[in-house]
Motif scaffolding. Structure first.
Motif, PDB file in Angstrom:
ATOM      1  N   ALA A 273       0.828  -1.207   0.000  1.00  0.00           N
ATOM      2  CA  ALA A 273       0.000   0.000   0.000  1.00  0.00           C
ATOM      3  C   ALA A 273       0.865   1.260   0.000  1.00  0.00           C
ATOM      4  O   ALA A 273       0.590   2.218  -0.733  1.00  0.00           O
ATOM      5  CB  ALA A 273      -0.935  -0.009   1.207  1.00  0.00           C
ATOM      6  N   LEU A 274       1.923   1.243   0.822  1.00  0.00           N
ATOM      7  CA  LEU A 274       2.828   2.393   0.859  1.00  0.00           C
ATOM      8  C   LEU A 274       3.597   2.537  -0.446  1.00  0.00           C
ATOM      9  O   LEU A 274       3.771   3.657  -0.956  1.00  0.00           O
ATOM     10  CB  LEU A 274       3.796   2.236   2.037  1.00  0.00           C
ATOM     11  CG  LEU A 274       4.830   3.352   2.228  1.00  0.00           C
ATOM     12  CD1 LEU A 274       4.145   4.675   2.506  1.00  0.00           C
ATOM     13  CD2 LEU A 274       5.797   3.000   3.364  1.00  0.00           C
ATOM     14  N   LEU A 276       2.765   1.491  -3.564  1.00  0.00           N
ATOM     15  CA  LEU A 276       1.908   1.969  -4.649  1.00  0.00           C
ATOM     16  C   LEU A 276       1.409   3.384  -4.386  1.00  0.00           C
ATOM     17  O   LEU A 276       1.079   4.112  -5.329  1.00  0.00           O
ATOM     18  CB  LEU A 276       0.724   1.020  -4.824  1.00  0.00           C
ATOM     19  CG  LEU A 276       1.080  -0.389  -5.313  1.00  0.00           C
ATOM     20  CD1 LEU A 276      -0.157  -1.260  -5.394  1.00  0.00           C
ATOM     21  CD2 LEU A 276       1.780  -0.335  -6.663  1.00  0.00           C
ATOM     22  N   GLY A 277       1.338   3.787  -3.105  1.00  0.00           N
ATOM     23  CA  GLY A 277       0.977   5.158  -2.814  1.00  0.00           C
ATOM     24  C   GLY A 277       2.075   6.144  -3.193  1.00  0.00           C
ATOM     25  O   GLY A 277       1.795   7.242  -3.690  1.00  0.00           O
ATOM     26  N   LEU A 278       3.337   5.744  -2.965  1.00  0.00           N
ATOM     27  CA  LEU A 278       4.467   6.612  -3.322  1.00  0.00           C
ATOM     28  C   LEU A 278       4.788   6.562  -4.812  1.00  0.00           C
ATOM     29  O   LEU A 278       5.210   7.565  -5.391  1.00  0.00           O
ATOM     30  CB  LEU A 278       5.701   6.201  -2.509  1.00  0.00           C
ATOM     31  CG  LEU A 278       5.622   6.395  -0.995  1.00  0.00           C
ATOM     32  CD1 LEU A 278       6.871   5.856  -0.316  1.00  0.00           C
ATOM     33  CD2 LEU A 278       5.439   7.871  -0.650  1.00  0.00           C
ATOM     34  N   PRO A 280       2.654   5.364  -7.809  1.00  0.00           N
ATOM     35  CA  PRO A 280       1.422   4.793  -8.393  1.00  0.00           C
ATOM     36  C   PRO A 280       1.616   4.214  -9.779  1.00  0.00           C
ATOM     37  O   PRO A 280       0.844   3.346 -10.197  1.00  0.00           O
ATOM     38  CB  PRO A 280       0.456   5.982  -8.409  1.00  0.00           C
ATOM     39  CG  PRO A 280       1.337   7.198  -8.383  1.00  0.00           C
ATOM     40  CD  PRO A 280       2.545   6.816  -7.593  1.00  0.00           C
TER      41      PRO A 280
END
Length: 286
Positions: A273-274, A276-278, A280
């Motif tokens: 999650a982290l 793909l958040g940083l 994308p």
């Protein structure tokens, strides 16, 4: 007027001796136990990292010996398990791509997902099942034989002497396994593509690395580092708290492996999650 000395302050002792831990007594027993164990693992991790970072000398010989013994005894099972699991996954996946008529997408698409999920899970299972169980059994046997109690009586810190070298060794081994595991993933995928889907090697490798970026490779290495640190901490904690003789030791080994799987699952959710958040764009398929 009283002439006696003032009464000494009352010192609270026990498992609920401070306001933070005092709140645990209100939790149900089935919830209190896991919370206390999780707190103990975090406390052990902090002590291990602090000892290894603040005093980085004196344990590297033990780390090298432990890595050598682990590779000597477990290198073949680790390689066989990784290749076996991945080739099974490759054969299963390539059949779905062949039925959909998209065999040319099998290589790049599966490699993109395998680097983030399949390969990490297999590496985690192998490390926890092979190396982690042996680590827990080693430290737990010392605890059951009261060797750790004898070390504390003699003024030897068992965390520094036993936990730090083993956690550092397991973390380094897991990190070093990351890149070879990607190579094994590619080889197993090619075997599945060649012998199941009838795809040539040239077609398989034509756009295999189109979606792989340096960030993804570094993410795999960092992920393996965190996985090794997590599994090493859990296994050391279970070994240091083993009790009940041989039966208790076996139970501690089993719990260490199961908790390692659960901990890795939670870690993967947070890490991906982290990531793909940083970044994308890593989820895009080109």
């Amino acid at each position: 007027m009283s002439t006696g000395a003032a009464a000494p302050p009352i010192t609270r002792r026990g498992p609920y001796a401070n306001p933070l831990s005092n709140s645990l007594k209100w939790l149900p027993p089935k919830v209190r136990g896991p919370v206390i164990e999780a707190g103990g693992m975090v406390d052990l991790l902090v002590k291990i990292v602090r000892s290894a970072v603040l005093h980085p000398r004196g344990y590297w010989v033990d780390v090298a010996d432990d890595m050598y013994q682990t590779l000597k005894q477990a290198s073949l099972p680790i390689a066989a398990a990784i290749f076996g699991f991945l080739i099974f996954m490759s054969i299963l996946t390539v059949q779905f791509f062949a039925m959909a008529g998209a065999t040319q997408l099998f290589g790049p698409l599966l490699l993109l997902q395998a680097m983030r999920t399949f390969t990490m899970w297999i590496v985690s299972m192998v490390v926890a099942g092979v190396i982690g169980s042996a680590l827990t059994a080693d430290i737990g046997a010392r605890k059951v034989r009261e060797e750790i109690d004898a070390m504390e009586v003699m003024g030897v810190d068992p965390i520094r002497d036993l936990a730090v070298p083993r956690v550092v060794s397991l973390t380094l081994l897991t990190t070093l396994i990351s890149v070879p595991s990607i190579i094994v993933t590619i080889v197993s995928m090619q075997v599945g593509a060649n012998y199941v889907a009838g795809q040539s090697s040239a077609d398989f490798h034509s756009n295999l690395f189109a979606n792989v970026s340096p960030v993804q490779v570094l993410a795999v290495v960092a992920n393996c580092f965190l996985v090794g640190l997590l599994i090493g901490t859990i296994c050391c904690y279970k070994g240091l708290n083993a009790s009940g003789g041989a039966i208790g030791l076996g139970r501690a080994v089993n719990q260490a492996v199961v908790l390692s799987f659960v901990g890795v699952w939670v870690l993967q959710l947070a890490f991906n999650a982290l990531l793909l958040g940083l970044f994308p764009n890593l989820g895009n398929f080109r």
